[in-house]
Scaffold this motif. Structure first.
Motif, PDB file in Angstrom:
ATOM      1  N   SER A   1       0.827  -1.202   0.000  1.00 48.27           N
ATOM      2  CA  SER A   1       0.000   0.000   0.000  1.00 48.27           C
ATOM      3  C   SER A   1       0.869   1.263   0.000  1.00 48.27           C
ATOM      4  O   SER A   1       0.567   2.237  -0.696  1.00 48.27           O
ATOM      5  CB  SER A   1      -0.927  -0.017   1.213  1.00 48.27           C
ATOM      6  N   ALA A   2       1.950   1.254   0.752  1.00 51.48           N
ATOM      7  CA  ALA A   2       2.830   2.423   0.840  1.00 51.48           C
ATOM      8  C   ALA A   2       3.464   2.750  -0.506  1.00 51.48           C
ATOM      9  O   ALA A   2       3.647   3.920  -0.847  1.00 51.48           O
ATOM     10  CB  ALA A   2       3.911   2.197   1.894  1.00 51.48           C
ATOM     11  N   ASP A   3       3.786   1.715  -1.296  1.00 54.15           N
ATOM     12  CA  ASP A   3       4.364   1.940  -2.614  1.00 54.15           C
ATOM     13  C   ASP A   3       3.350   2.602  -3.540  1.00 54.15           C
ATOM     14  O   ASP A   3       3.684   3.527  -4.275  1.00 54.15           O
ATOM     15  CB  ASP A   3       4.858   0.623  -3.215  1.00 54.15           C
ATOM     16  N   LEU A   4       2.112   2.141  -3.507  1.00 55.52           N
ATOM     17  CA  LEU A   4       1.076   2.741  -4.349  1.00 55.52           C
ATOM     18  C   LEU A   4       0.846   4.204  -3.963  1.00 55.52           C
ATOM     19  O   LEU A   4       0.687   5.069  -4.835  1.00 55.52           O
ATOM     20  CB  LEU A   4      -0.220   1.941  -4.240  1.00 55.52           C
ATOM     21  N   GLN A   5       0.865   4.495  -2.667  1.00 55.66           N
ATOM     22  CA  GLN A   5       0.705   5.877  -2.206  1.00 55.66           C
ATOM     23  C   GLN A   5       1.885   6.744  -2.639  1.00 55.66           C
ATOM     24  O   GLN A   5       1.708   7.887  -3.066  1.00 55.66           O
ATOM     25  CB  GLN A   5       0.536   5.918  -0.693  1.00 55.66           C
ATOM     26  N   LYS A   6       3.091   6.203  -2.517  1.00 53.09           N
ATOM     27  CA  LYS A   6       4.298   6.937  -2.914  1.00 53.09           C
ATOM     28  C   LYS A   6       4.287   7.196  -4.423  1.00 53.09           C
ATOM     29  O   LYS A   6       4.615   8.299  -4.870  1.00 53.09           O
ATOM     30  CB  LYS A   6       5.542   6.142  -2.501  1.00 53.09           C
ATOM     31  N   PHE A   7       3.905   6.185  -5.208  1.00 52.37           N
ATOM     32  CA  PHE A   7       3.800   6.324  -6.660  1.00 52.37           C
ATOM     33  C   PHE A   7       2.847   7.472  -7.007  1.00 52.37           C
ATOM     34  O   PHE A   7       3.165   8.339  -7.817  1.00 52.37           O
ATOM     35  CB  PHE A   7       3.303   5.002  -7.276  1.00 52.37           C
ATOM     36  N   LYS A   8       1.705   7.490  -6.373  1.00 54.69           N
ATOM     37  CA  LYS A   8       0.717   8.537  -6.633  1.00 54.69           C
ATOM     38  C   LYS A   8       1.276   9.909  -6.263  1.00 54.69           C
ATOM     39  O   LYS A   8       1.161  10.878  -7.035  1.00 54.69           O
ATOM     40  CB  LYS A   8      -0.562   8.258  -5.844  1.00 54.69           C
ATOM     41  N   GLN A   9       1.900  10.010  -5.091  1.00 48.64           N
ATOM     42  CA  GLN A   9       2.461  11.281  -4.622  1.00 48.64           C
ATOM     43  C   GLN A   9       3.522  11.812  -5.592  1.00 48.64           C
ATOM     44  O   GLN A   9       3.525  12.994  -5.935  1.00 48.64           O
ATOM     45  CB  GLN A   9       3.068  11.086  -3.241  1.00 48.64           C
ATOM     46  N   ILE A  10       4.412  10.941  -6.050  1.00 39.24           N
ATOM     47  CA  ILE A  10       5.528  11.364  -6.900  1.00 39.24           C
ATOM     48  C   ILE A  10       5.054  11.734  -8.298  1.00 39.24           C
ATOM     49  O   ILE A  10       5.525  12.706  -8.880  1.00 39.24           O
ATOM     50  CB  ILE A  10       6.605  10.257  -6.965  1.00 39.24           C
ATOM     51  N   THR A  11       4.123  10.960  -8.858  1.00 41.39           N
ATOM     52  CA  THR A  11       3.733  11.151 -10.261  1.00 41.39           C
ATOM     53  C   THR A  11       2.578  12.125 -10.471  1.00 41.39           C
ATOM     54  O   THR A  11       2.333  12.548 -11.602  1.00 41.39           O
ATOM     55  CB  THR A  11       3.366   9.804 -10.912  1.00 41.39           C
ATOM     56  N   MET A  12       1.873  12.494  -9.416  1.00 41.93           N
ATOM     57  CA  MET A  12       0.690  13.358  -9.551  1.00 41.93           C
ATOM     58  C   MET A  12       1.045  14.660 -10.269  1.00 41.93           C
ATOM     59  O   MET A  12       2.033  15.320  -9.944  1.00 41.93           O
ATOM     60  CB  MET A  12       0.092  13.659  -8.176  1.00 41.93           C
ATOM     61  N   GLY A  13       0.240  14.989 -11.281  1.00 36.60           N
ATOM     62  CA  GLY A  13       0.429  16.223 -12.034  1.00 36.60           C
ATOM     63  C   GLY A  13       1.429  16.105 -13.176  1.00 36.60           C
ATOM     64  O   GLY A  13       1.660  17.089 -13.891  1.00 36.60           O
ATOM     65  N   HIS A  14       2.015  14.933 -13.363  1.00 38.24           N
ATOM     66  CA  HIS A  14       3.039  14.741 -14.394  1.00 38.24           C
ATOM     67  C   HIS A  14       2.563  13.777 -15.481  1.00 38.24           C
ATOM     68  O   HIS A  14       1.517  13.156 -15.370  1.00 38.24           O
ATOM     69  CB  HIS A  14       4.320  14.178 -13.761  1.00 38.24           C
ATOM     70  N   HIS A  15       3.380  13.657 -16.520  1.00 38.04           N
ATOM     71  CA  HIS A  15       3.166  12.660 -17.564  1.00 38.04           C
ATOM     72  C   HIS A  15       3.687  11.311 -17.066  1.00 38.04           C
ATOM     73  O   HIS A  15       4.793  11.257 -16.502  1.00 38.04           O
ATOM     74  CB  HIS A  15       3.923  13.032 -18.838  1.00 38.04           C
ATOM     75  N   ILE A  16       2.905  10.254 -17.268  1.00 37.24           N
ATOM     76  CA  ILE A  16       3.366   8.896 -16.984  1.00 37.24           C
ATOM     77  C   ILE A  16       3.381   8.137 -18.309  1.00 37.24           C
ATOM     78  O   ILE A  16       2.400   8.143 -19.059  1.00 37.24           O
ATOM     79  CB  ILE A  16       2.495   8.187 -15.927  1.00 37.24           C
ATOM     80  N   VAL A  17       4.520   7.526 -18.603  1.00 42.44           N
ATOM     81  CA  VAL A  17       4.737   6.850 -19.880  1.00 42.44           C
ATOM     82  C   VAL A  17       4.787   5.354 -19.639  1.00 42.44           C
ATOM     83  O   VAL A  17       5.531   4.884 -18.764  1.00 42.44           O
ATOM     84  CB  VAL A  17       6.048   7.330 -20.533  1.00 42.44           C
ATOM     85  N   MET A  18       4.009   4.629 -20.421  1.00 48.31           N
ATOM     86  CA  MET A  18       3.962   3.173 -20.270  1.00 48.31           C
ATOM     87  C   MET A  18       3.759   2.514 -21.616  1.00 48.31           C
ATOM     88  O   MET A  18       3.280   3.148 -22.563  1.00 48.31           O
ATOM     89  CB  MET A  18       2.833   2.771 -19.326  1.00 48.31           C
ATOM     90  N   GLY A  19       4.108   1.235 -21.677  1.00 52.60           N
ATOM     91  CA  GLY A  19       3.823   0.451 -22.863  1.00 52.60           C
ATOM     92  C   GLY A  19       2.348   0.077 -22.910  1.00 52.60           C
ATOM     93  O   GLY A  19       1.627   0.167 -21.916  1.00 52.60           O
ATOM     94  N   ARG A  20       1.911  -0.356 -24.082  1.00 46.94           N
ATOM     95  CA  ARG A  20       0.511  -0.731 -24.277  1.00 46.94           C
ATOM     96  C   ARG A  20       0.087  -1.841 -23.325  1.00 46.94           C
ATOM     97  O   ARG A  20      -0.981  -1.784 -22.723  1.00 46.94           O
ATOM     98  CB  ARG A  20       0.282  -1.169 -25.727  1.00 46.94           C
ATOM     99  N   LYS A  21       0.938  -2.855 -23.160  1.00 51.40           N
ATOM    100  CA  LYS A  21       0.571  -3.972 -22.274  1.00 51.40           C
ATOM    101  C   LYS A  21       0.403  -3.506 -20.831  1.00 51.40           C
ATOM    102  O   LYS A  21      -0.494  -3.964 -20.126  1.00 51.40           O
ATOM    103  CB  LYS A  21       1.618  -5.085 -22.350  1.00 51.40           C
ATOM    104  N   THR A  22       1.259  -2.601 -20.390  1.00 51.22           N
ATOM    105  CA  THR A  22       1.124  -2.064 -19.034  1.00 51.22           C
ATOM    106  C   THR A  22      -0.180  -1.284 -18.909  1.00 51.22           C
ATOM    107  O   THR A  22      -0.910  -1.448 -17.934  1.00 51.22           O
ATOM    108  CB  THR A  22       2.333  -1.177 -18.677  1.00 51.22           C
ATOM    109  N   TYR A  23      -0.473  -0.468 -19.916  1.00 52.00           N
ATOM    110  CA  TYR A  23      -1.742   0.262 -19.869  1.00 52.00           C
ATOM    111  C   TYR A  23      -2.922  -0.718 -19.786  1.00 52.00           C
ATOM    112  O   TYR A  23      -3.838  -0.531 -18.982  1.00 52.00           O
ATOM    113  CB  TYR A  23      -1.925   1.190 -21.081  1.00 52.00           C
TER     114      TYR A  23
END
Length: 161
Positions: free
Chosen positions: A26-48
């Motif tokens: 849970s802490a990782d998901l919260q940290k991910f959200k905190q760090i990436t909020m307001g930015h571009h997130i780039v992923m491959g099609r399979k990840t999407y």
């Protein structure tokens, strides 16, 4: 623009199993959200397609070779090199997976945000091998497993030397 890779990986480099995370932190998901909020997130099609939705508060960029691929509300690019076109739109862009996209992004990345999961886990996707000598540890924050986090873990930030 800073290009950053953000990833959670086990001690044996595993980052995924069956199109999902092989742990619950849970802490990782919260940290991910905190760090990436307001930015571009780039992923491959399979990840999407494994996430199967746009993440709120962020601009989703999907890399795919499929020329006719469309997702309402997402930016579709046909190669990772095209992310530089987004430079004027954001101060920091986050590469969030999967394995092939991480491999392609390692040479262009300026920063690594790694959640180190202190466990050996089985999985079918691993983070690519790379030369750690090109990177310097900026910070590390250690945490113990608890009722919301399956394993001990550390948040690490690395920058290119």
């Amino acid at each position: 623009m800073t290009i950053s890779i953000i990833v959670a990986m086990s001690e044996n480099g595993v980052i995924g199993r069956d199109d999902d995370l092989p742990w619950h932190l849970s802490a990782d998901l919260q940290k991910f959200k905190q760090i990436t909020m307001g930015h571009h997130i780039v992923m491959g099609r399979k990840t999407y397609e494994s996430i199967n939705r746009l993440l709120p508060g962020r601009t989703t960029v999907i890399i795919t070779r499929q020329q006719d691929y469309e997702v309402d509300g997402a930016v579709i690019l046909n190669d990772l090199a095209s992310v530089h076109e987004l430079a004027d739109a954001d101060s920091e862009l986050f590469i969030i997976g999967g394995g092939q996209i991480y491999q392609a992004a390692l040479d262009m990345a300026d920063k690594l945000y790694i959640t180190r999961v202190h466990a050996i886990v089985d999985g079918d996707t691993v983070f690519p091998e790379f030369n750690w000598e090109h990177w310097e540890l900026e910070s590390r924050d250690d945490h113990q497993a608890d009722d919301r986090n399956d394993h001990d873990y550390s948040f690490e930030v690395w920058h290119r030397r």
